[in-house]
Design an enzyme around this catalytic site. Structure first.
Site, mmCIF file in Angstrom:
data_model
loop_
_atom_site.group_PDB
_atom_site.id
_atom_site.type_symbol
_atom_site.label_atom_id
_atom_site.label_comp_id
_atom_site.label_asym_id
_atom_site.label_seq_id
_atom_site.Cartn_x
_atom_site.Cartn_y
_atom_site.Cartn_z
ATOM 1 C CB THR A 1 0.702 6.645 4.984
ATOM 2 O OG1 THR A 1 0.167 7.002 3.710
ATOM 3 C CG2 THR A 1 -0.430 6.249 5.909
ATOM 4 C CB CYS B 1 6.015 5.181 4.375
ATOM 5 S SG CYS B 1 4.236 4.935 4.254
ATOM 6 C CB CYS C 1 2.634 8.807 -1.974
ATOM 7 S SG CYS C 1 2.778 6.995 -1.914
ATOM 8 C CD GLU D 1 4.066 -1.723 -3.272
ATOM 9 O OE1 GLU D 1 4.427 -2.914 -3.270
ATOM 10 O OE2 GLU D 1 4.746 -0.801 -2.767
ATOM 11 C CG HIS E 1 4.421 3.705 -3.613
ATOM 12 N ND1 HIS E 1 4.462 3.844 -2.243
ATOM 13 C CD2 HIS E 1 4.466 2.376 -3.866
ATOM 14 C CE1 HIS E 1 4.514 2.637 -1.693
ATOM 15 N NE2 HIS E 1 4.523 1.736 -2.654
ATOM 16 C CG ASP F 1 7.521 2.737 1.354
ATOM 17 O OD1 ASP F 1 6.955 3.770 1.772
ATOM 18 O OD2 ASP F 1 7.179 2.155 0.310
ATOM 19 C CB SER F 2 3.528 0.968 2.788
ATOM 20 O OG SER F 2 3.599 1.708 1.577
#
Length: 268
Positions: free
Chosen positions: A74, A72, A183, A151, A185, A9-10
């Site tokens: 994106t 992720c 997303c 984050e 997150h 993941d980012s």
């Protein structure tokens, strides 16, 4: 040691998928990489996201995983098909599983999607939803301010509630009956999101359905972990290990060591 499921993941968002994989497949080893130093991916150029994803996949392949999960949205929207063409093991994304879960949930055929700029711009969820059911109506909204909250471990703060309310205000007049958290997150913010959209709108996270897909693929390939030693989970991140570890332990509820990975920060 049995081969691991590699999840990337980012940043910390993919931990929502990792947690569900651990719940549904408790014998599996997890190998996780969060690219926290270069998060978020949402506003980045598509070629840059593709290159970052390829770098992480190359790094994870040295451990010999049996599957790669691009946790992720994106990176799934931009890089999934390219990564599948690069490797010989299964590669799973999170968009189609999320779309399937939403179609199971909707009653009136109107589905909301929130995500990063790149995910929404790609139209990946609309394509996935309407490829399954062409009559589905999709209402999409980019919410670029949400990932940084997660984050920075601010997802339970008063500021997070305010930012979520401001970001989702355009969705309040929609007649959607379910909302895809596009997303990984965003499940960290699910309480605040639910407060904005109301109790009649179901929140759809791709984590549960993605874990089911992982299980089905590994079963079909005869690669599900067998009973034996307790699973070993390894976590890597490219940025602040202390912050990553604090978020990971809070979300997963277990002690863990986080290994830092030093990347040369170059733009394409």
């Amino acid at each position: 040691m049995q081969q691991a499921i590699a999840i990337l993941d980012s940043g910390v968002g993919g931990l929502t998928v990792a947690k569900e994989v651990m719940r549904q497949l408790p014998m599996e080893n997890i190998l996780y990489f969060g690219d926290t130093a270069r998060a978020p991916y949402g506003p980045r150029d598509s070629e840059e996201v593709l290159e970052f994803t390829r770098q992480i996949v190359d790094y994870l392949l040295q451990f010999g995983p049996k599957m790669i999960v691009i946790a992720c949205n994106t990176a799934t929207a931009i890089a999934l098909h390219k990564i599948r063409s690069m490797v010989s093991i299964p590669v799973v994304g999170v968009i189609y599983p999320g779309a399937r879960a939403a179609i199971k949930s909707t009653r009136n055929g109107t589905i909301g999607v929130i995500g990063t700029e790149n995910t929404i711009r790609s139209g990946a969820y609309q394509q996935a939803l309407q490829s399954i059911n062409p009559s589905i109506r999709v209402v999409s909204l980019a919410c670029p301010r949400l990932v940084p909250l997660v984050e920075n471990r601010m997802f339970r703060s008063e500021e997070a509630k305010l930012v979520v309310e401001q970001s989702l205000r355009p969705m309040r007049q929609s007649d959607m009956d379910c909302l895809i958290l596009g997303c990984t997150h965003y499940p960290y913010l699910s309480e605040a999101i639910s407060d904005v959209v109301g109790p009649d709108v179901s929140l759809i996270s791709s984590a549960d359905e993605t874990a089911r897909e992982i299980s089905a693929i590994l079963y079909h390939r005869g690669q599900l972990a067998e009973n034996g030693d307790l699973p070993v989970h390894r976590f890597f991140c490219s940025g602040n290990t202390g912050l990553f570890q604090a978020i990971a332990q809070e979300w997963l509820g277990e002690e863990m060591k986080i290994s830092p990975v030093v990347w040369q920060m170059t733009r394409l």
